[in-house]
Structure formats: C-alpha cells, structure tokens
Design a protein around this motif. Structure first.
Motif, mmCIF file in Angstrom:
data_model
loop_
_atom_site.group_PDB
_atom_site.id
_atom_site.type_symbol
_atom_site.label_atom_id
_atom_site.label_comp_id
_atom_site.label_asym_id
_atom_site.label_seq_id
_atom_site.Cartn_x
_atom_site.Cartn_y
_atom_site.Cartn_z
ATOM 1 N N LEU A 18 0.779 -1.265 0.033
ATOM 2 C CA LEU A 18 0.133 -0.017 -0.262
ATOM 3 C C LEU A 18 0.944 1.182 -0.061
ATOM 4 O O LEU A 18 2.212 1.115 0.568
ATOM 5 C CB LEU A 18 -0.956 -0.038 1.155
ATOM 6 C CG LEU A 18 -2.324 -0.910 1.199
ATOM 7 C CD1 LEU A 18 -2.639 -0.703 2.648
ATOM 8 C CD2 LEU A 18 -3.157 -0.311 0.128
ATOM 9 N N ARG A 19 0.273 2.193 -0.375
ATOM 10 C CA ARG A 19 0.971 3.473 -0.463
ATOM 11 C C ARG A 19 0.177 4.650 0.183
ATOM 12 O O ARG A 19 -1.025 4.920 -0.280
ATOM 13 C CB ARG A 19 1.558 4.130 -2.029
ATOM 14 C CG ARG A 19 2.431 5.338 -1.778
ATOM 15 C CD ARG A 19 2.555 5.864 -3.331
ATOM 16 N NE ARG A 19 3.429 6.890 -3.387
ATOM 17 C CZ ARG A 19 3.483 7.736 -4.352
ATOM 18 N NH1 ARG A 19 2.323 7.987 -5.223
ATOM 19 N NH2 ARG A 19 4.581 8.587 -4.519
ATOM 20 N N THR A 68 9.409 2.794 2.923
ATOM 21 C CA THR A 68 10.129 3.702 2.316
ATOM 22 C C THR A 68 9.297 5.095 2.448
ATOM 23 O O THR A 68 8.112 5.284 1.803
ATOM 24 C CB THR A 68 10.459 3.465 0.916
ATOM 25 O OG1 THR A 68 11.143 2.351 0.832
ATOM 26 C CG2 THR A 68 11.372 4.564 0.482
ATOM 27 N N ILE A 69 9.906 6.018 3.136
ATOM 28 C CA ILE A 69 9.239 7.272 3.332
ATOM 29 C C ILE A 69 9.939 8.229 2.112
ATOM 30 O O ILE A 69 11.021 8.155 2.056
ATOM 31 C CB ILE A 69 9.553 7.675 4.806
ATOM 32 C CG1 ILE A 69 8.387 8.993 4.901
ATOM 33 C CG2 ILE A 69 10.853 7.955 5.054
ATOM 34 C CD1 ILE A 69 8.249 9.644 6.342
ATOM 35 N N VAL A 78 3.873 13.969 2.018
ATOM 36 C CA VAL A 78 4.812 13.142 2.214
ATOM 37 C C VAL A 78 3.997 11.665 1.887
ATOM 38 O O VAL A 78 3.016 11.644 1.987
ATOM 39 C CB VAL A 78 5.073 13.064 3.875
ATOM 40 C CG1 VAL A 78 3.620 12.821 4.777
ATOM 41 C CG2 VAL A 78 6.180 12.084 4.330
ATOM 42 N N TYR A 79 4.955 10.626 1.634
ATOM 43 C CA TYR A 79 4.376 9.440 1.191
ATOM 44 C C TYR A 79 5.269 8.354 2.119
ATOM 45 O O TYR A 79 6.171 8.556 2.536
ATOM 46 C CB TYR A 79 4.731 9.134 -0.208
ATOM 47 C CG TYR A 79 4.227 10.096 -1.271
ATOM 48 C CD1 TYR A 79 5.280 11.254 -1.573
ATOM 49 C CD2 TYR A 79 3.052 10.255 -1.625
ATOM 50 C CE1 TYR A 79 4.849 11.957 -2.428
ATOM 51 C CE2 TYR A 79 2.435 11.448 -2.551
ATOM 52 C CZ TYR A 79 3.604 12.329 -3.086
ATOM 53 O OH TYR A 79 3.216 13.094 -4.130
ATOM 54 N N VAL A 80 4.361 7.306 2.279
ATOM 55 C CA VAL A 80 4.919 6.118 2.802
ATOM 56 C C VAL A 80 4.632 4.802 1.671
ATOM 57 O O VAL A 80 3.626 4.426 1.588
ATOM 58 C CB VAL A 80 4.865 5.720 4.186
ATOM 59 C CG1 VAL A 80 3.389 5.736 4.456
ATOM 60 C CG2 VAL A 80 5.653 4.710 4.776
ATOM 61 N N GLN A 112 -6.980 4.050 8.040
ATOM 62 C CA GLN A 112 -6.935 2.766 8.655
ATOM 63 C C GLN A 112 -6.117 2.047 7.404
ATOM 64 O O GLN A 112 -6.627 1.973 6.319
ATOM 65 C CB GLN A 112 -8.434 1.983 8.530
ATOM 66 C CG GLN A 112 -8.241 0.807 9.057
ATOM 67 C CD GLN A 112 -7.947 0.462 10.317
ATOM 68 O OE1 GLN A 112 -8.282 1.300 11.469
ATOM 69 N NE2 GLN A 112 -7.006 -0.597 10.688
ATOM 70 N N VAL A 113 -5.256 1.184 7.927
ATOM 71 C CA VAL A 113 -4.616 -0.078 7.046
ATOM 72 C C VAL A 113 -5.002 -1.286 7.953
ATOM 73 O O VAL A 113 -4.566 -1.627 9.065
ATOM 74 C CB VAL A 113 -3.016 0.290 7.019
ATOM 75 C CG1 VAL A 113 -2.391 -0.877 6.533
ATOM 76 C CG2 VAL A 113 -2.851 1.591 6.223
#
Length: 117
Positions: A18-19, A68-69, A78-80, A112-113
């Motif tokens: 997931l991103r 990976t951030i 910002v992404y992860v 939510q993940v």
C-alpha cells in the motif's frame, strides 16, 4: 494553522503493498519534519518513519527494509510505500508535521490499514 489530509489506506493481504499519502496545507515553513505514526487497538501510538525537509529519514526497526518514506516539498506531501505487509502492521496510520521547535506538531485524521493473514 496546519491541515493534514491522508489518503491511501485500505485492506490488503499479507505480503501485499500500500502507499499512503499526506498533503499538508496552511502555515507551513520550508523547514519541517513530516512523518507517519500508527496506533493499533489497545496500543500506544508509535513511530513508523519520519523525513526532514532535507531528506534525512528515520524508521522504526519493525518496518526497516519494508517501508520507504519520501516527500515532495513542492507539493508539501509526504508518502510512505509499504511493502511486504504483515498482519501486525494493521493500525490507524497518522500523518504528522512538526515545525521548528515543536515536539508534538500537527496530526492528520488517520487512515486505516488492515492486513489480512
């Protein structure tokens, strides 16, 4: 004031990816630290990863090598990227932004993940 809007959570099977994305708006200085934290049911909120405006990163041991951030300073986003997800990664993920001198900073609403086994 600063607003943070997260997106990208969902349900995924173990081993999947997931991103997450978090877009910041408002009174944002060019120098800041953005990051992701997570909170599982019955547990305290914990660090996932952070990244400075200069690109220095920090990861929790539990996600090193899998997450990976990254950030796009022009978009204040910002992404992860989360790979090889495990059921224990299931949590509400929160975006955070800290301005210089702040210890707590600002929080997003959470996304939510859920990782199924």
């Amino acid at each position: 004031q600063v607003q943070l809007v997260e997106s990208g959570g969902g349900l995924v099977q173990a081993g999947g990816s997931l991103r997450l994305s978090c877009a910041a708006s408002g009174s944002i200085f060019s120098i800041n630290v953005m990051g992701w934290y997570r909170q599982a049911p019955g547990k305290q909120r914990e660090l996932v990863a952070t990244i400075t405006s200069g690109g220095t990163t920090k990861y929790a041991d539990s996600v090193k090598g899998r997450f990976t951030i990254s950030r796009d300073n022009a978009k204040n986003t910002v992404y992860v990227q989360m790979n090889s997800l495990k059921p224990e990664d299931t949590a509400v993920y929160y975006c955070n932004l800290k301005l210089p001198g702040q210890t707590v900073g600002y929080w997003g609403q959470g996304t939510q993940v859920t990782v199924s086994s």
